[in-house]
Write a protein that holds these residues in place. Structure first.
Motif, PDB file in Angstrom:
ATOM      1  N   LYS A 252       0.950  -1.257   0.034  1.00  0.00           N
ATOM      2  CA  LYS A 252      -0.031  -0.098   0.037  1.00  0.00           C
ATOM      3  C   LYS A 252       0.931   1.328   0.039  1.00  0.00           C
ATOM      4  O   LYS A 252       2.036   1.140   0.707  1.00  0.00           O
ATOM      5  CB  LYS A 252      -0.906  -0.090   1.214  1.00  0.00           C
TER       6      LYS A 252
ATOM      7  N   GLY B 202       2.459   0.465   3.851  1.00  0.00           N
ATOM      8  CA  GLY B 202       2.069  -0.919   4.343  1.00  0.00           C
ATOM      9  C   GLY B 202       2.594  -2.041   3.515  1.00  0.00           C
ATOM     10  O   GLY B 202       2.312  -1.705   2.294  1.00  0.00           O
ATOM     11  N   LYS B 203       2.777  -3.268   4.044  1.00  0.00           N
ATOM     12  CA  LYS B 203       3.337  -4.154   3.190  1.00  0.00           C
ATOM     13  C   LYS B 203       2.972  -5.569   3.856  1.00  0.00           C
ATOM     14  O   LYS B 203       3.557  -5.760   4.881  1.00  0.00           O
ATOM     15  CB  LYS B 203       4.999  -4.155   2.721  1.00  0.00           C
ATOM     16  N   THR B 204       2.208  -6.489   3.318  1.00  0.00           N
ATOM     17  CA  THR B 204       1.722  -7.648   4.012  1.00  0.00           C
ATOM     18  C   THR B 204       1.263  -8.680   2.975  1.00  0.00           C
ATOM     19  O   THR B 204       0.968  -8.483   1.924  1.00  0.00           O
ATOM     20  CB  THR B 204       0.602  -7.474   5.064  1.00  0.00           C
TER      21      THR B 204
ATOM     22  N   ILE C 128      -8.432  -3.398   4.034  1.00  0.00           N
ATOM     23  CA  ILE C 128      -7.427  -2.673   3.678  1.00  0.00           C
ATOM     24  C   ILE C 128      -7.840  -1.538   2.525  1.00  0.00           C
ATOM     25  O   ILE C 128      -7.348  -0.653   2.316  1.00  0.00           O
ATOM     26  CB  ILE C 128      -6.483  -3.477   3.430  1.00  0.00           C
TER      27      ILE C 128
END
Length: 210
Positions: free
Chosen positions: A67, A75-77, A93
């Motif tokens: 993101k 964000g990173k997931t 999200i």
């Protein structure tokens, strides 16, 4: 401006669907014979594996995301859990996302996620999938090909001198085999490499756009 770069990996239908799929396979083979066509794989195993590409039967295994807001990563997931819970988290999200960015996402990933959400009873965002538009969906394959044909992410990355996600020892055709071998982490890492490559390609395409 908030972008979500994402990719999904999917797997075939659960074992509880196999009796139905075997009957469906037989019906399709009979229809092929009646019409003189050859649209259905003769081998049930191949037919079954192809359900990974059909949201009516296949399942989401993982969703990798980066993101970004105004060019800065926030964000990173990678989600890899119960499918219902993954979808709930994904749409959560997405609440403030302006643009969804990916490779082939207009005709596969987004549609798959929305269809699985309907099947599983998960409220979701209705993302427009119209052609000839780069908002709110920016499909790097569509933009590169001008909506005329396809190109793999591996080929496109190579053309732009960007590291390919396929260089990690797995590609999309091997996902189910890795799943059966319990190499779940390898699948998730591959999915995230796809997303990182997508982001790099997007940055190049936007840079040279007039």
């Amino acid at each position: 401006m908030t972008n979500l770069y994402f990719d999904i990996e999917t797997i075939p239908a659960g074992e509880e669907r196999i009796p139905f799929l075997k009957r469906l396979h037989e019906e399709k083979l009979a229809k092929d014979k009646e019409l003189g066509t050859n649209n259905t794989p003769q081998d049930f195993e191949l037919f079954y594996r192809k359900t990974a590409l059909n949201a009516a039967y296949g399942r989401v295994f993982c969703i990798a995301m980066i993101k970004e807001r105004d060019g800065i990563e926030i964000g990173k997931t990678t989600l890899c859990e119960d499918e219902k819970e993954m979808l709930r988290k994904f749409w959560g999200i997405c609440r403030d996302v302006n643009c969804f960015v990916g490779h082939g996402i207009r005709f596969f990933d987004i549609k798959f996620l929305m269809q699985r959400s309907i099947i599983l009873g998960i409220p979701h965002t209705a993302i427009p999938l119209k052609k000839f538009s780069d908002y709110p969906v920016y499909d790097i394959m569509d933009q590169w090909m001008s909506y005329d044909g396809t190109i793999s992410l591996h080929e496109l990355a190579h053309a732009l001198s960007i590291p390919s996600p396929k260089e990690g020892g797995i590609d999309g055709s091997q996902v189910y085999d890795f799943f059966l071998a319990n190499k779940h982490e390898d699948i998730c890492e591959y999915c995230m490499r796809d997303v990182e490559t997508v982001r790099s390609v997007y940055q190049v395409l936007k840079k040279y756009r007039q």
